[in-house]
Motif scaffolding. Structure first.
Motif, PDB file in Angstrom:
ATOM      1  N   SER A  18       0.915  -1.276   0.028  1.00 34.04           N
ATOM      2  CA  SER A  18      -0.084  -0.026   0.067  1.00 34.04           C
ATOM      3  C   SER A  18       0.966   1.277   0.087  1.00 34.04           C
ATOM      4  CB  SER A  18      -0.983  -0.010   1.432  1.00 34.04           C
ATOM      5  OG  SER A  18      -1.666  -1.079   1.155  1.00 34.04           O
ATOM      6  N   LYS A  58     -14.158   5.872  -1.523  1.00 35.01           N
ATOM      7  CA  LYS A  58     -13.214   4.866  -2.123  1.00 35.01           C
ATOM      8  C   LYS A  58     -13.723   4.564  -3.555  1.00 35.01           C
ATOM      9  CE  LYS A  58     -11.560   0.455  -0.848  1.00 35.01           C
ATOM     10  NZ  LYS A  58     -11.865  -0.823  -0.067  1.00 35.01           N
ATOM     11  N   GLN A  60     -12.455   1.726  -5.866  1.00 34.84           N
ATOM     12  CA  GLN A  60     -11.635   0.197  -6.309  1.00 34.84           C
ATOM     13  C   GLN A  60     -10.365   0.497  -5.609  1.00 34.84           C
ATOM     14  OE1 GLN A  60     -10.930   0.035 -10.549  1.00 34.84           O
ATOM     15  NE2 GLN A  60     -13.161   0.066 -10.885  1.00 34.84           N
ATOM     16  N   ARG A  61      -9.217   0.599  -5.968  1.00 33.52           N
ATOM     17  CA  ARG A  61      -8.101   0.526  -5.094  1.00 33.52           C
ATOM     18  C   ARG A  61      -7.470   1.724  -4.548  1.00 33.52           C
ATOM     19  NH1 ARG A  61      -3.516  -0.211  -7.319  1.00 33.52           N
ATOM     20  NH2 ARG A  61      -4.171   0.199  -9.620  1.00 33.52           N
ATOM     21  N   ILE A  77      -3.451   4.152  -1.649  1.00 37.89           N
ATOM     22  CA  ILE A  77      -3.742   3.261  -2.748  1.00 37.89           C
ATOM     23  C   ILE A  77      -3.315   1.850  -2.445  1.00 37.89           C
ATOM     24  CG2 ILE A  77      -2.717   2.490  -5.181  1.00 37.89           C
ATOM     25  CD1 ILE A  77      -1.815   5.367  -5.153  1.00 37.89           C
ATOM     26  N   THR A  78      -4.118   0.900  -2.561  1.00 32.80           N
ATOM     27  CA  THR A  78      -4.168  -0.402  -2.049  1.00 32.80           C
ATOM     28  C   THR A  78      -3.458  -1.371  -3.284  1.00 32.80           C
ATOM     29  OG1 THR A  78      -6.168  -0.874  -2.299  1.00 32.80           O
ATOM     30  CG2 THR A  78      -5.417  -0.220  -0.223  1.00 32.80           C
ATOM     31  N   GLU A  79      -2.758  -2.403  -2.969  1.00 32.70           N
ATOM     32  CA  GLU A  79      -2.283  -3.363  -3.816  1.00 32.70           C
ATOM     33  C   GLU A  79      -1.847  -2.685  -5.051  1.00 32.70           C
ATOM     34  OE1 GLU A  79      -6.350  -5.681  -2.767  1.00 32.70           O
ATOM     35  OE2 GLU A  79      -5.895  -6.190  -5.025  1.00 32.70           O
ATOM     36  N   THR A  80      -0.586  -1.926  -4.817  1.00 29.93           N
ATOM     37  CA  THR A  80      -0.050  -1.082  -5.961  1.00 29.93           C
ATOM     38  C   THR A  80       0.452  -1.912  -6.823  1.00 29.93           C
ATOM     39  OG1 THR A  80       1.920  -1.151  -4.713  1.00 29.93           O
ATOM     40  CG2 THR A  80       0.558   0.926  -4.338  1.00 29.93           C
ATOM     41  N   GLN A  81       0.321  -1.349  -8.239  1.00 30.61           N
ATOM     42  CA  GLN A  81       0.881  -1.974  -9.428  1.00 30.61           C
ATOM     43  C   GLN A  81       1.987  -1.065 -10.034  1.00 30.61           C
ATOM     44  OE1 GLN A  81      -2.843  -2.660 -11.548  1.00 30.61           O
ATOM     45  NE2 GLN A  81      -3.717  -4.010 -10.011  1.00 30.61           N
ATOM     46  N   ASP A  84       0.650   2.315 -11.375  1.00 33.11           N
ATOM     47  CA  ASP A  84       0.499   3.468 -10.470  1.00 33.11           C
ATOM     48  C   ASP A  84       1.822   4.389 -10.271  1.00 33.11           C
ATOM     49  OD1 ASP A  84      -1.261   1.125  -8.295  1.00 33.11           O
ATOM     50  OD2 ASP A  84      -2.053   1.965  -9.977  1.00 33.11           O
TER      51      ASP A  84
END
Lengths: 110, 115
Positions: A18, A58, A60-61, A77-81, A84
């Protein structure tokens, strides 16, 4: 006038972790707080916003929280990719006056 | 179809010259802006026009002169360019003014380098 401070200026996380970016503002009359994402070579783009009558939003992520009493708001920001990775700007708006924070460069390492 | 387009994308010029950057939006928005982004990525408002009328004019040297021939266009003319004018200039537009709910739509930027 409004003064917006944003921290950290740079943030590096591992993919899947995150990321949290924090902003404070000075003008208690500010009532709208957007977040913009700027990818390399592009203009900033709105990703989420929050109004002063709401404490959390909120999508999504991504999520934004607002503490009016303390005059600070945060982007989560969760579950970053890797996609991002960008520069993120917070802003505070009072009437027609929008002031941006200095930006946070987020790097998501695969 | 590009929403906010600005030209040129890159501009390299000598100190003392005069240059212009053009901006057009096809979103039907009423308000247009010029922002300056320096090397540290700080975004600073320069001007804002609503229906061709100047509504925000920050402390910007009078060498910078915006011109809005109609509400779909906002051009930026810079006289007697200085080294410190080197930056990326962003045009933006919004449906209303940038008050509550007024999402800004940015162009891709014009990188000005003054030698």
């Amino acid at each position: 006038g409004e003064n917006v401070e944003q921290h950290p200026s740079t943030l590096s996380v591992q993919e899947g972790d995150s990321a949290v970016i924090k902003c404070t503002y000075s003008d208690s009359a500010s009532n709208y707080f957007p977040w913009y994402k700027q990818e390399l070579g592009k203009g900033p783009q709105l990703i989420i916003d929050i109004r002063s009558n709401v404490g959390e939003k909120k999508d999504q992520r991504i999520a934004v929280t607002l503490n009016k009493t303390a005059k600070h708001f945060s982007l989560h920001i969760t579950e970053t990719q890797p996609e991002d990775s960008a520069v993120y700007f917070c802003a505070a708006v009072n009437n027609n006056d929008m002031r941006f924070g200095a930006g946070t460069r987020l790097t998501v390492k695969p | 179809d590009t929403a906010v387009s600005q030209t040129p994308k890159y501009l390299v010029t000598q100190m003392g010259n005069d240059k212009s950057i053009k901006c057009e939006q096809n979103l039907g928005h009423d308000t247009m802006y010029w922002y300056k982004q320096d090397s540290k990525k700080f975004l600073k408002i320069m001007f804002s026009y609503n229906n061709k009328e100047l509504i925000i004019n920050e402390t910007v040297p009078n060498r910078f002169s915006p011109k809005s021939p109609d509400k779909a266009h906002l051009n930026l003319h810079i006289n007697s360019l200085e080294l410190g004018d080197s930056a990326v200039y962003f045009c933006a537009s919004s449906l209303g003014t940038s008050g509550i709910g007024g999402e800004l739509f940015f162009g891709e930027g014009s990188r000005l380098t003054v030698l």
